[in-house]
Scaffold this motif. Structure first.
Motif, PDB file in Angstrom:
ATOM      1  N   MET A  19      -5.312  33.595 -59.503  1.00 52.61           N
ATOM      2  CA  MET A  19      -6.262  34.673 -59.268  1.00 52.61           C
ATOM      3  C   MET A  19      -7.461  34.634 -60.213  1.00 52.61           C
ATOM      4  O   MET A  19      -8.597  34.883 -59.805  1.00 52.61           O
ATOM      5  N   SER A  20      -7.212  34.351 -61.493  1.00 50.67           N
ATOM      6  CA  SER A  20      -8.301  34.365 -62.471  1.00 50.67           C
ATOM      7  C   SER A  20      -7.918  33.493 -63.650  1.00 50.67           C
ATOM      8  O   SER A  20      -6.747  33.210 -63.884  1.00 50.67           O
ATOM      9  N   GLY A  21      -8.926  33.061 -64.393  1.00 49.53           N
ATOM     10  CA  GLY A  21      -8.679  32.219 -65.551  1.00 49.53           C
ATOM     11  C   GLY A  21      -9.675  32.475 -66.662  1.00 49.53           C
ATOM     12  O   GLY A  21     -10.842  32.826 -66.410  1.00 49.53           O
ATOM     13  N   ARG A  22      -9.211  32.298 -67.904  1.00 51.05           N
ATOM     14  CA  ARG A  22     -10.069  32.455 -69.069  1.00 51.05           C
ATOM     15  C   ARG A  22      -9.662  31.438 -70.121  1.00 51.05           C
ATOM     16  O   ARG A  22      -8.497  31.009 -70.194  1.00 51.05           O
ATOM     17  N   CYS A  23     -10.621  31.062 -70.939  1.00 49.48           N
ATOM     18  CA  CYS A  23     -10.357  30.296 -72.152  1.00 49.48           C
ATOM     19  C   CYS A  23     -10.974  31.101 -73.288  1.00 49.48           C
ATOM     20  O   CYS A  23     -12.208  31.098 -73.464  1.00 49.48           O
ATOM     21  N   GLY A  24     -10.128  31.805 -74.019  1.00 49.42           N
ATOM     22  CA  GLY A  24     -10.656  32.733 -75.008  1.00 49.42           C
ATOM     23  C   GLY A  24     -11.380  33.863 -74.321  1.00 49.42           C
ATOM     24  O   GLY A  24     -10.838  34.523 -73.433  1.00 49.42           O
ATOM     25  N   ASP A  25     -12.638  34.070 -74.689  1.00 50.57           N
ATOM     26  CA  ASP A  25     -13.441  35.134 -74.085  1.00 50.57           C
ATOM     27  C   ASP A  25     -14.259  34.654 -72.898  1.00 50.57           C
ATOM     28  O   ASP A  25     -14.970  35.448 -72.266  1.00 50.57           O
ATOM     29  N   ASP A  26     -14.182  33.361 -72.585  1.00 51.36           N
ATOM     30  CA  ASP A  26     -15.000  32.789 -71.514  1.00 51.36           C
ATOM     31  C   ASP A  26     -14.211  32.674 -70.216  1.00 51.36           C
ATOM     32  O   ASP A  26     -13.022  32.351 -70.214  1.00 51.36           O
ATOM     33  N   LEU A  27     -14.907  32.915 -69.099  1.00 49.40           N
ATOM     34  CA  LEU A  27     -14.293  32.739 -67.791  1.00 49.40           C
ATOM     35  C   LEU A  27     -14.034  31.259 -67.530  1.00 49.40           C
ATOM     36  O   LEU A  27     -14.787  30.389 -67.968  1.00 49.40           O
ATOM     37  N   LEU A  28     -12.965  30.960 -66.812  1.00 50.27           N
ATOM     38  CA  LEU A  28     -12.604  29.586 -66.471  1.00 50.27           C
ATOM     39  C   LEU A  28     -12.691  29.409 -64.967  1.00 50.27           C
ATOM     40  O   LEU A  28     -12.129  30.204 -64.192  1.00 50.27           O
ATOM     41  N   ASP A  29     -13.394  28.379 -64.530  1.00 48.66           N
ATOM     42  CA  ASP A  29     -13.499  28.067 -63.109  1.00 48.66           C
ATOM     43  C   ASP A  29     -12.164  27.495 -62.629  1.00 48.66           C
ATOM     44  O   ASP A  29     -11.744  26.423 -63.060  1.00 48.66           O
ATOM     45  N   ILE A  30     -11.478  28.220 -61.734  1.00 50.74           N
ATOM     46  CA  ILE A  30     -10.174  27.777 -61.247  1.00 50.74           C
ATOM     47  C   ILE A  30     -10.238  27.273 -59.806  1.00 50.74           C
ATOM     48  O   ILE A  30      -9.204  27.154 -59.140  1.00 50.74           O
ATOM     49  N   SER A  31     -11.440  26.937 -59.346  1.00 45.92           N
ATOM     50  CA  SER A  31     -11.598  26.529 -57.945  1.00 45.92           C
ATOM     51  C   SER A  31     -10.860  25.237 -57.632  1.00 45.92           C
ATOM     52  O   SER A  31     -10.492  24.983 -56.483  1.00 45.92           O
ATOM     53  N   VAL A  50      -7.978  24.302 -59.229  1.00 44.23           N
ATOM     54  CA  VAL A  50      -6.578  24.400 -59.632  1.00 44.23           C
ATOM     55  C   VAL A  50      -5.691  24.246 -58.398  1.00 44.23           C
ATOM     56  O   VAL A  50      -5.905  24.902 -57.372  1.00 44.23           O
ATOM     57  N   GLN A  51      -4.708  23.360 -58.486  1.00 44.52           N
ATOM     58  CA  GLN A  51      -3.805  23.159 -57.361  1.00 44.52           C
ATOM     59  C   GLN A  51      -2.889  24.362 -57.198  1.00 44.52           C
ATOM     60  O   GLN A  51      -2.320  24.861 -58.164  1.00 44.52           O
ATOM     61  N   THR A  52      -2.761  24.817 -55.964  1.00 40.68           N
ATOM     62  CA  THR A  52      -1.850  25.912 -55.669  1.00 40.68           C
ATOM     63  C   THR A  52      -0.423  25.379 -55.603  1.00 40.68           C
ATOM     64  O   THR A  52      -0.168  24.365 -54.955  1.00 40.68           O
ATOM     65  N   MET A 112       8.884  30.045 -59.643  1.00 39.15           N
ATOM     66  CA  MET A 112       8.450  28.932 -58.803  1.00 39.15           C
ATOM     67  C   MET A 112       8.559  27.641 -59.590  1.00 39.15           C
ATOM     68  O   MET A 112       7.908  27.477 -60.630  1.00 39.15           O
ATOM     69  N   ALA A 113       9.379  26.713 -59.096  1.00 39.02           N
ATOM     70  CA  ALA A 113       9.591  25.452 -59.813  1.00 39.02           C
ATOM     71  C   ALA A 113       8.316  24.627 -59.909  1.00 39.02           C
ATOM     72  O   ALA A 113       8.140  23.849 -60.848  1.00 39.02           O
ATOM     73  N   ASP A 114       7.400  24.794 -58.963  1.00 39.28           N
ATOM     74  CA  ASP A 114       6.195  23.967 -58.943  1.00 39.28           C
ATOM     75  C   ASP A 114       5.020  24.609 -59.675  1.00 39.28           C
ATOM     76  O   ASP A 114       3.922  24.074 -59.662  1.00 39.28           O
ATOM     77  N   LEU A 115       5.245  25.731 -60.346  1.00 36.93           N
ATOM     78  CA  LEU A 115       4.140  26.454 -60.974  1.00 36.93           C
ATOM     79  C   LEU A 115       3.443  25.615 -62.042  1.00 36.93           C
ATOM     80  O   LEU A 115       2.239  25.345 -61.955  1.00 36.93           O
ATOM     81  N   THR A 116       4.166  25.201 -63.075  1.00 30.79           N
ATOM     82  CA  THR A 116       3.528  24.425 -64.135  1.00 30.79           C
ATOM     83  C   THR A 116       3.216  22.983 -63.732  1.00 30.79           C
ATOM     84  O   THR A 116       2.196  22.450 -64.167  1.00 30.79           O
ATOM     85  N   PRO A 117       4.048  22.305 -62.906  1.00 31.32           N
ATOM     86  CA  PRO A 117       3.645  20.965 -62.464  1.00 31.32           C
ATOM     87  C   PRO A 117       2.333  20.956 -61.691  1.00 31.32           C
ATOM     88  O   PRO A 117       1.519  20.043 -61.848  1.00 31.32           O
ATOM     89  N   SER A 118       2.105  21.968 -60.854  1.00 32.16           N
ATOM     90  CA  SER A 118       0.856  22.005 -60.091  1.00 32.16           C
ATOM     91  C   SER A 118      -0.344  22.175 -61.016  1.00 32.16           C
ATOM     92  O   SER A 118      -1.414  21.607 -60.774  1.00 32.16           O
ATOM     93  N   LEU A 119      -0.178  22.948 -62.098  1.00 30.49           N
ATOM     94  CA  LEU A 119      -1.268  23.086 -63.063  1.00 30.49           C
ATOM     95  C   LEU A 119      -1.464  21.792 -63.835  1.00 30.49           C
ATOM     96  O   LEU A 119      -2.605  21.375 -64.084  1.00 30.49           O
ATOM     97  N   ALA A 120      -0.360  21.121 -64.209  1.00 30.39           N
ATOM     98  CA  ALA A 120      -0.473  19.846 -64.920  1.00 30.39           C
ATOM     99  C   ALA A 120      -1.203  18.806 -64.093  1.00 30.39           C
ATOM    100  O   ALA A 120      -1.865  17.920 -64.634  1.00 30.39           O
ATOM    101  N   ALA A 121      -1.100  18.889 -62.771  1.00 34.26           N
ATOM    102  CA  ALA A 121      -1.763  17.937 -61.880  1.00 34.26           C
ATOM    103  C   ALA A 121      -3.200  18.329 -61.557  1.00 34.26           C
ATOM    104  O   ALA A 121      -3.910  17.584 -60.882  1.00 34.26           O
ATOM    105  N   SER A 122      -3.637  19.481 -62.031  1.00 27.74           N
ATOM    106  CA  SER A 122      -4.999  19.952 -61.757  1.00 27.74           C
ATOM    107  C   SER A 122      -6.002  19.286 -62.688  1.00 27.74           C
ATOM    108  O   SER A 122      -5.645  18.746 -63.738  1.00 27.74           O
ATOM    109  N   GLN A 123      -7.267  19.358 -62.307  1.00 29.57           N
ATOM    110  CA  GLN A 123      -8.332  18.729 -63.082  1.00 29.57           C
ATOM    111  C   GLN A 123      -9.472  19.718 -63.258  1.00 29.57           C
ATOM    112  O   GLN A 123     -10.019  20.237 -62.280  1.00 29.57           O
TER     113      GLN A 123
END
Length: 369
Positions: free
Chosen positions: A46-58, A60-62, A103-114
Motif C-alpha cells: 500500500m505505501s512505502g517510506r525510507c526514513g522520512d522520505d516516500l518510497l516508490d513501490i510501483s 514491488v512484486q506482489t 503469507m509465505a511469499d511475503l518477504t521472498p517477493s520483496l527480495a525479488a523486487s528491484q
C-alpha cells in the motif's frame, strides 16, 4: 478440471523425516465452525517510506495469493522493514511479529523486487494490506498463479472460476495425441519470479487447436509467443471443444546471494573456539522453501557455544541476507548439530550457512561452513 502442465523440473532437496510434535488440541464452537470458509488471501503493498522520505513501490512484486480457511475478514496491515543497496536491491528484510508469516511469499517477493539504483537507503518500510475474497470474487490472475504452483490440489470451485464462460472442455476432456512444448531454455527468465502464460483455445472436429489467445500472463512476451506456437502444434482426439485452457511456465532466474564478509570478521574477540569446527553430526541442510521456489540465494552467520560433550547451545543469528528467514533456518540447523567431545568446551564459535541454487541440475544446495 484444468490440465496443468509443469514445464520445468522444480529444484528439490532431500528432507529427512523428523519426529512429529505433539498435536495441539483446540476446540471450535459450532457457530465458528459454521462460519469458516475458504478465502483467497492477497497481500497488497500500500505505501512505502525510507526514513522520512516516500518510497516508490510501483515495481514491488506482489506476493503470490494463497488459500486459507477463515471465519473473519479482519486483518491488520503488516509492516516489512529493510534497506536498499546502491543497486536497488532490498536486504535485511524482516517483518513485524503481528501478522508476520501469514503469507509465505511475503518477504521472498520483496527480495525479488528491484528499486531505483544509485541511492542507498536505510530504515525502509512497506505496509502490506491483507485482502481476502471468496473464490467467486477473487482476481482471475491470482487464481491462475495459485493453481499452477499450488502444492496441493486446488478445489473444484477454483477451476470452475478460472474456466472461460461457455467452456465445455472439462466435461469430457480431450486426450493429447501430440503435446508440443516450447524450448524453455531459449526463453529469457525473470530473476526471482517464475513466469507463466495461460493459453485459451478451442478444438475443431479433427482435434486441431484453433482461435488461440493468451488468457492470462505474467508479462513475459517471449513465453507468450512460444506458448501460442506450442499449442498450435499440439493435437487432440477428434471432437469439437471450446474454452480450453493450458498453462506453460518458465522457472525463475537465480537471484544470487549478496557478498558477505569473511567468517573471521564475525568472530568475537573473546572467542576461544577453533577456527574450523569439526562436526560429528549435522541434520539435513534445509533450504527455506519459500525462497527456493523463487530461486533466491542467501546466507547466514550463526554464533554459538559448545559444551564439553559436543552439544550446541546459545545459538543466535549474527547476520543473515537477504532476509531474516535464512538466519532462522540456519539457527535450526546449528542447534540440531553436534561436535566431538572436548576437555573444556568452547565459547563464541561462528559458522556460516550458505544457500545456493546449483546451475547444472537446478537443485537447491546448502553448504555448512
Amino acid at each position: 478440471m484444468l490440465n496443468l502442465f509443469l514445464a520445468m523440473v522444480a529444484p528439490a532437496i532431500t528432507i529427512s523425516p523428523s519426529p512429529a510434535p505433539s498435536p495441539i488440541v483446540t476446540t471450535v464452537s459450532p457457530i465458528e465452525r459454521s462460519t469458516r470458509r475458504q478465502t483467497v488471501l492477497a497481500m497488497v503493498p500500500m505505501s512505502g517510506r525510507c526514513g522520512d522520505d516516500l518510497l516508490d513501490i510501483s515495481r514491488v512484486q506482489t506476493p503470490m495469493a494463497d488459500l486459507f480457511w477463515s471465519s473473519s475478514d479482519a486483518d491488520q496491515p503488516v509492516n516489512v522493514r529493510f534497506r536498499i543497496d546502491e543497486n536497488g536491491r532490498p536486504f535485511g528484510i524482516t517483518g513485524d511479529p503481528v501478522g508476520y508469516g501469514v503469507m509465505a511469499d511475503l518477504t521472498p517477493s520483496l527480495a525479488a523486487s528491484q528499486f531505483a539504483p544509485n541511492s542507498r537507503r536505510e530504515g525502509c518500510t512497506i505496509v502490506y494490506q491483507p485482502k481476502r475474497s471468496s473464490i467467486a470474487e477473487a482476481d482471475i490472475h491470482d487464481l491462475i498463479g495459485y493453481a499452477i504452483f499450488a502444492k496441493t490440489r486446488p478445489p473444484k470451485e477454483l477451476f470452475e472460476r478460472i474456466a472461460p464462460a461457455g467452456s465445455d472442455c472439462n466435461t469430457e476432456r480431450p486426450a493429447y495425441l501430440l503435446r508440443a512444448s516450447p524450448d524453455f531454455e531459449k526463453i529469457p527468465a525473470t530473476t526471482g519470479r517464475s513466469d507463466w502464460s495461460m493459453v485459451q483455445f478451442d478444438i475443431d472436429d479433427v482435434g486441431k487447436p484453433v482461435r488461440l489467445r493468451i488468457y492470462g500472463t505474467t508479462g513475459n512476451v517471449a513465453l507468450d509467443k512460444a506458448s501460442l506456437k506450442a499449442m498450435a502444434q499440439s493435437r487432440f482426439t477428434k471432437g469439437a471443444r471450446q474454452g480450453c485452457l493450458y498453462p506453460y511456465w518458465r522457472r525463475s532466474g537465480t537471484l544470487t546471494a549478496p557478498e558477505s564478509k569473511e567468517i573471521a570478521a564475525y568472530r568475537p574477540e573473546d572467542s576461544d573456539c577453533l577456527q574450523t569446527v569439526e562436526w560429528k553430526s549435522q541434520p539435513t541442510l534445509v533450504y527455506p522453501e519459500n525462497f527456493r521456489r523463487r530461486y533466491i540465494e542467501g546466507w547466514a552467520v550463526i554464533a554459538f557455544d559448545l559444551a564439553p560433550w559436543g552439544a550446541v547451545g546459545n545459538a543466535k543469528v549474527v547476520a543473515a541476507e537477504p532476509a531474516a528467514e535464512f538466519g532462522e533456518a540456519a539457527q535450526r540447523i546449528v542447534l540440531g548439530s553436534a561436535t566431538a567431545a572436548s576437555k573444556q568446551g568452547y565459547r563464541n564459535c561462528v559458522v556460516k550457512v550458505r544457500y545456493a541454487m546449483q546451475k547444472q541440475d537446478r537443485a537447491a544446495q546448502v553448504n555448512f561452513d
